[in-house]
Design a protein around this motif. Structure first.
Motif: not given
Length: 531
Positions: A124, A128-129, A137
């Protein structure tokens, strides 16, 4: 002055010849512009194209596993952010320039890049990925219980036994570069430089993201070496990035030109890529660029031997395969490779989703040897798996269903060559699997590998495989070799700067449990008890 006299004398003297050459080039461009030209190498030479001009000696053997080491990396954050941008938007793993200090020896301008495939799926950035990842995400679902979505808290999907590495890990964070998987290349920005004969080293993490001890991989490499099998060297090091906290990390010898030199004789090393499929794609070498990467002897050798092997394995009849495999592959070595993967409960071998193996082509014997690589998912299956049971993520026979939105590799859940699932009992080529073992279940098993599946399906190689299995079991497990390895490695890890003692102790205890269960179960297996 006239225009004619402005033209140089040499040009005026040879204008006819120049005009003819120009016309020829234009004609070639028009005639051949639509013709595909494939790069070819004659494969006539065994010379290597890689030249070492500086071998940095250092102060301590980097892969002396009996001592704690120290590695410090320094790089500019702007360069790091550009590296992340490239990985996030293009999926490219670019090198950034860094300075490194290894056990007190400093080298400027080494290259470092992110390393791994499924391992980086949980990475991440700002929570968020990246697109396609399986973290928050990333479009692949939220990780639960600190691991794979749907996984068992503190254990493995499908009820498999816990292990020293494995899946019950938190996502990797780009804000913590000291925890990420890295490939360090010493000659990326300085041509011809190696460190103690190594062009590259890998900084490892536990499978599928997170973790730093990777005790299962260290133990696997240790027992392989003790059993006389090909294995990369390893060591533990305190690992510091810029002004971030120091962590204890496992470093592993990367299969590069230096490693190839330890395999004996003259040969070519090829790396299988995670996108590889080991399928006949014709005669054009460029069609196999997603399948294999040539590591050594670039310019003097080519991919043709691998292409020939693929064509023969995928087209030969069962009778031809049984009779002539030894003309193409070192059969005893291959049997040992397969036995090792089963003994170590390594589902992510040559048939796993990572396609983790190398091919060594001996130029004298004209035969291939399969070389194992990437053991950070060992001991992650069911400890009661038998010698002829197929391996899947999470172990056992039921397999592991991937998280919602996370697609399994092509062919997962199907037998290579269109064979039937367990129940039909058919294997590639129509043969029964030796010992009546399980075929590949409909889980997240990786889709199989034609060479491996046909070998295990052929009764012609059953005795060779079982003899290798029995011998390696006795060397790796029966004499408490693996348990002794855990104790020895854990004691070294405790001295490494940045080591989490509590975590390392817990993982060592888990690994001992799996090894004891595996040792006891196999001790009564007919393959082991056979006289």
């Amino acid at each position: 002055m006239s225009l004619r006299h402005r033209i140089p004398v040499r040009v005026r003297h040879y204008w006819k010849l120049l005009a003819v050459c120009a016309a020829f080039l234009v004609t070639c461009a028009v005639v051949f512009s639509t013709v595909r030209v494939a790069p070819l190498v004659t494969s006539a030479s065994d010379d290597t194209a890689d030249t070492v001009t500086r071998n940095v000696a250092g102060t301590t053997d980097l892969f002396d596993a009996t001592v704690a080491h120290s590695i410090k990396l320094t790089f500019h954050d702007d360069d790091y952010q550009r590296l992340l941008d490239s990985f996030w938007t293009e999926g490219e793993k670019e090198f950034l320039e860094a300075d490194i200090t290894i056990d007190g020896t400093t080298m400027a301008s080494v290259g470092i890049r992110l390393k791994g495939n499924s391992t980086l799926g949980g990475l991440t950035r700002n929570g968020v990925s990246r697109p396609g990842g399986f973290g928050p995400g990333g479009g692949q679902g939220q990780r639960q219980n600190g691991g794979i979505p749907g996984g068992n808290p503190g254990g493995f999907p499908g009820g498999g036994a816990p292990a020293g590495g494995g899946f019950n890990r938190a996502s990797l964070k780009a804000e913590e570069p000291e925890t990420l998987p890295w490939l360090i290349r010493f000659d990326e920005f300085v041509d011809g430089r190696v460190y103690q004969g190594h062009r590259e080293i890998a900084v490892r993490v536990a499978g599928m993201g997170g973790g730093t001890t990777v005790l299962n991989e260290a133990v696997s490499l240790d027992v392989l070496a003790a059993a006389g099998q090909t294995a990369q060297r390893y060591a533990y090091t305190g690992f510091t990035v810029n002004d971030r906290p120091t962590t204890a990390r496992l470093i592993v010898e990367h299969p590069d030109e230096g490693f190839a030199g330890t395999l004996g004789g003259s040969g070519v090393l090829y790396k299988s890529l995670a996108s590889g499929q080991f399928a006949d794609q014709g005669d054009d070498p460029t069609a196999y660029t997603d399948d294999f990467k040539q590591i050594t002897m670039k310019g003097s050798q080519d991919l043709q031997p691998v292409i020939d092997l693929i064509k023969w394995v995928t087209s030969s009849s069962d009778a031809e395969f049984a009779k002539h495999l030894a003309d193409h592959v070192d059969v005893p070595s291959f049997a040992r490779y397969l036995a090792v993967q089963n003994l170590l409960l390594n589902f992510d071998d040559m048939s796993g989703p990572g396609r983790n193996y190398y091919l060594w082509y001996d130029l004298k014997s004209r035969k291939f040897t399969v070389v194992g690589w990437d053991y950070n998912l060992t001991f992650s299956g069911n400890a009661t798996q038998g010698p002829h049971d197929a391996m899947t993520m999470g172990g056992g026979r039921g397999g592991f269903q991937p998280p919602e939105g996370m697609q399994p590799p092509p062919g997962a859940g199907q037998q290579p060559g269109g064979g039937q699932q367990p129940g039909g009992g058919q294997q590639p080529g129509g043969a029964q699997q030796p010992g009546g073992g399980q075929g590949r279940p409909g889980g997240f098993g990786g889709g199989g590998h034609k060479l491996k599946d046909r070998f295990l399906a052929s009764a012609a190689f059953t005795t060779t495989y079982e003899d290798a299995y029995r011998e390696l079991y006795r060397k790796m497990f029966a004499g408490a070799t693996a348990l002794t390895s855990v104790d020895r490695i854990a004691s070294v890890l405790a001295t490494v700067d940045g080591s989490d003692r509590q975590k390392a102790t817990a993982e060592a205890d888990q690994l001992r449990t799996v090894i004891r269960q595996r040792t006891q179960h196999l001790a009564t297996d007919p393959v082991i008890t056979k006289a």
